[in-house]
Scaffold this active site. Structure first.
Site, PDB file in Angstrom:
ATOM      1  N   CYS A 204      55.386  -7.601  78.551  1.00 43.48           N
ATOM      2  CA  CYS A 204      54.913  -6.635  78.454  1.00 43.48           C
ATOM      3  C   CYS A 204      55.360  -4.682  79.026  1.00 43.48           C
ATOM      4  O   CYS A 204      55.822  -4.655  80.162  1.00 43.48           O
ATOM      5  CB  CYS A 204      53.700  -6.579  79.291  1.00 43.48           C
ATOM      6  SG  CYS A 204      52.837  -4.918  78.928  1.00 43.48           S
ATOM      7  N   CYS A 207      53.109  -3.226  82.177  1.00 42.69           N
ATOM      8  CA  CYS A 207      53.494  -3.968  83.725  1.00 42.69           C
ATOM      9  C   CYS A 207      53.884  -5.355  83.626  1.00 42.69           C
ATOM     10  O   CYS A 207      54.333  -5.988  85.063  1.00 42.69           O
ATOM     11  CB  CYS A 207      51.626  -5.108  83.649  1.00 42.69           C
ATOM     12  SG  CYS A 207      51.505  -6.375  83.076  1.00 42.69           S
ATOM     13  N   CYS A 220      49.084  -9.450  76.819  1.00 43.68           N
ATOM     14  CA  CYS A 220      49.524  -9.161  78.034  1.00 43.68           C
ATOM     15  C   CYS A 220      48.958 -10.890  78.578  1.00 43.68           C
ATOM     16  O   CYS A 220      47.454 -10.516  79.120  1.00 43.68           O
ATOM     17  CB  CYS A 220      49.950  -8.368  78.611  1.00 43.68           C
ATOM     18  SG  CYS A 220      50.596  -8.532  79.974  1.00 43.68           S
ATOM     19  N   CYS A 223      47.927  -7.819  82.416  1.00 41.00           N
ATOM     20  CA  CYS A 223      46.986  -6.659  81.904  1.00 41.00           C
ATOM     21  C   CYS A 223      46.149  -6.780  80.511  1.00 41.00           C
ATOM     22  O   CYS A 223      46.155  -7.384  79.628  1.00 41.00           O
ATOM     23  CB  CYS A 223      47.852  -4.841  82.096  1.00 41.00           C
ATOM     24  SG  CYS A 223      48.960  -4.582  80.919  1.00 41.00           S
ATOM     25  N   ASP A 339      79.745  -2.697  68.012  1.00 38.74           N
ATOM     26  CA  ASP A 339      79.026  -3.757  68.829  1.00 38.74           C
ATOM     27  C   ASP A 339      78.364  -4.165  67.415  1.00 38.74           C
ATOM     28  O   ASP A 339      77.659  -4.478  67.105  1.00 38.74           O
ATOM     29  CB  ASP A 339      78.197  -3.707  70.273  1.00 38.74           C
ATOM     30  CG  ASP A 339      78.552  -5.189  70.805  1.00 38.74           C
ATOM     31  OD1 ASP A 339      79.235  -5.823  70.712  1.00 38.74           O
ATOM     32  OD2 ASP A 339      77.327  -4.807  71.765  1.00 38.74           O
TER      33      ASP A 339
END
Lengths: 415, 239
Positions: A204, A207, A220, A223, A339
């Site tokens: 999340c 949080c 989540c 939260c 990359d």
């Protein structure tokens, strides 16, 4: 428009025309670059008096911009940067070239969203998705979401059309309100376009707790952040609008991901007052976008070009491609990112059973990846070798950015 | 090696998997299976307990926030420490390498590491992004290291660990040395799927895990070509 801006705009158009005439490019960047040198506020001047939509995200920007421009075209002339030149120089070129238009739909590189919001004061901004892309120089995903969020706090009058299926986008589109300081949350219209790629949103952004997923929903565990109820939804071969009416969408572009892009385009156009029933047929006129999805017949082969720049877009490309011989081409030049590690974020297993050819600057990186993935392949040096190596019929070509441009050049810069 | 099969644990793919880190688990599993070893790969997310009885643990790269969170959860869990005490192999990459040490910096704050390797990391003057190459500690008997690095850290080794390699291109720990190892613990700044370019390093981890002195050779045609091409690219960039 101030005199300086008029001069800059005119020089910008000339430079773009010269660049095209000289065969140096499509002129979509150089004109804007020169114009901005003469008048740094040129983009703001060119934007004034237009109703503008911005389209940003990691994937699907170019196609969604093209579809949105087609949908908004119901109302009148639309300026747009349809060659994928998605930084302020490209926007400046596109607006200067289009002359005066009531509407503009601009694709915006996700890193430049704050700057372009500032310069163009758009009516609506569409936020598609955020996933890993060229991490050797690009911002990490959580940082990108934070930048978007901070930009939207400064523009709470803009209407947001955002993807309910991407937790990073939802978090970015819902900055905390502070009515005491006159900061109201932006008005958000949510669409659901599905999301095949989940590996950048397990944590999340609010949080740090784990994000759970089930049956298309996500939430989540720590939260209140969760998937908002979308007003625009892809259903079967069409789109459900906020009134619950279903519109059949007949695209010439492949894949479920493009149905999602169509839903987004209809949602953005609706913010300008376009009824989906009026716009939906116009989406079908879009065939290919800057070479993406283009089909070329050569030596008895029907070659189709699919661009895949990062893990999320490779998954979508496998979904779009037919069960046919497939050429994969990988470069790692500056525009691609240097990359190649991301190859291991892509599961190439869907290609098992197809004839697979590989080429490009970094074909050996791909070879090692396919080997580990138990996908048999053949390495070819050139695009012509690839064509000769497959039987007549469809050849799917999936390539990352500069590899795609190289192959497009072999096919006379097909659009 | 645990009795039934070779157990490989990929630690916290939800936090520590920035760019192709899955590759290391895939490569180890494949090279073991090609030698006829049964393999089990477990992906353990950060809200799950870490099993202490696996043979090889992989800790991948990550952004600052997830790195700090990953270290906290691994310290609280204690499973990796128990595994190391029982002789398990640990391979750390980039952020996962740093957090095996005594301390590291994330979001400008010094964070406690797992204290499994005697090293500490801080911030360098600039980000190290590009090809990384080095001559590996001769005691490990491996060909040259090749990889791609992308990090802002500088790592200072204590006396209890040895550098993995002497840098010939790129930055690694500090421009002179790269990575570190002690016992069956090994870390590198060669990020993401580091083992794709270094199959001999993958085999070293497998030998450590199984106790085998030698493993049957495999067809490494494509990784050999990749290694040669990267070596040539590094040489060309220097010329």
């Amino acid at each position: 428009m101030p005199l300086r801006a008029k001069v800059a705009s005119s020089v910008s158009r000339t430079a773009a025309a010269l660049s095209r005439a000289a065969g140096r490019g499509d002129g979509s960047v150089i004109g804007g670059w020169i114009g901005l040198k003469i008048d740094p506020d040129l983009l703001a001047h060119l934007s004034a008096g237009r109703a503008i939509a911005l389209v940003s995200g990691t994937n699907g920007k170019t196609t969604t911009t093209r579809l949105t421009a087609a949908a908004v075209g119901v109302l009148g002339r639309v300026a747009t940067n349809s060659f994928g030149a998605n930084m302020p120089t490209g926007h400046t070129s596109a607006l200067a070239k289009a002359g005066s238009t009531p509407y503009a739909v601009l694709e915006v590189d996700e890193h430049y969203l704050a700057q372009v919001l500032e310069a163009t004061e758009p009516h609506v901004v569409a936020l598609l998705n955020l996933s890993r892309d060229q991490l050797d120089r690009a911002k990490e995903v959580a940082m990108m979401a934070q930048l978007w969020r901070a930009a939207l706090v400064r523009h709470t009058d803009v209407r947001v059309v955002a993807n309910a299926d991407d937790p990073m986008v939802v978090w970015a589109a819902t900055p905390p309100a502070d009515p005491a300081r006159g900061i109201n949350p932006p008005h958000v219209t949510w669409f659901s376009a599905g999301q095949r790629w989940h590996d950048d949103s397990w944590v999340c952004p609010e949080c740090g707790s784990t994000i759970q997923r089930s049956g298309g929903q996500w939430w989540c565990t720590g939260c209140p952040l969760r998937r908002p109820e979308p007003q625009w939804v892809v259903e079967d071969e069409g789109v459900l609008d906020p009134t619950g009416a279903w519109h059949k969408v007949s695209l010439q572009l492949p894949g479920k991901v493009n149905l999602g892009n169509a839903a987004t385009a209809l949602a953005v156009a609706a913010e300008f007052g376009v009824r989906p029933v009026d716009a939906v047929s116009r989406l079908g006129i879009v065939t290919s976008v800057a070479g993406r999805y283009a089909q070329v017949d050569k030596d008895g082969r029907n070659i189709r070009l699919l661009l895949a720049k990062n893990p999320a877009s490779w998954l979508e490309a496998f979904d779009m491609a037919d069960e046919a011989p497939t050429l994969l081409s990988i470069n790692a030049r500056d525009p691609d990112g240097l990359d190649t590690s991301w190859l291991f974020d892509v599961d190439f297993a869907p290609l098992r059973g197809r004839q697979v050819l590989i080429t490009g600057d970094r074909a050996y990186d791909l070879a090692v990846r396919l080997d580990v993935n138990d996908v048999p392949f053949q390495h070819v040096r050139t695009f012509d070798d690839a064509i000769r190596s497959v039987p007549p019929g469809r050849l799917e070509v999936i390539a990352n950015y500069t590899a795609f441009q190289d192959i497009r050049a072999e096919l006379d810069r097909v659009n | 090696m645990s009795t039934e099969s070779l157990r490989i644990v990929w630690i916290y793919p939800d936090l520590l998997s920035t760019y192709g880190d899955r590759g290391n688990a895939l490569i180890l599993a494949r090279r073991a299976r090609q030698r006829g070893m049964p393999v089990e790969v477990l992906e353990v997310r950060s809200d799950e307990r870490l099993p202490a009885t696996a043979d090889i643990y992989l800790v991948g790269g990550g952004e600052d926030g997830p790195q700090a969170l990953g270290a906290q959860r691994l310290i609280a869990d204690g499973g990796l420490h128990r595994a190391v005490a029982q002789g398990s192999v640990v391979f750390g990459v980039c952020a996962g390498y740093q957090l095996l040490g005594m301390s590291f910096f994330a979001k400008g704050v010094q964070c406690r590491g797992l204290e499994l390797l005697d090293l500490q990391s801080d911030r360098g003057p600039s980000r190290a992004v590009g090809e990384l190459a080095g001559e590996i500690d001769p005691r490990l008997g491996l060909p040259a290291l090749t990889g791609f690095e992308n990090h802002g850290g500088r790592t200072h080794l204590g006396p209890e660990v040895s550098p993995l390699a002497r840098v010939t291109a790129g930055v690694g720990n500090d421009g002179a040395t790269e990575g570190a190892w002690r016992g069956k613990l090994l870390g590198t700044y060669s990020h993401g799927p580091a083992l794709a370019r270094n199959p001999a390093l993958a085999d070293l981890l497998l030998r450590w895990a199984t106790g085998a002195h030698q493993l049957p050779p495999l067809d490494d045609t494509w990784s050999d070509r990749l290694r040669n091409e990267r070596r040539a690219a590094v040489a060309a960039a220097r010329a």
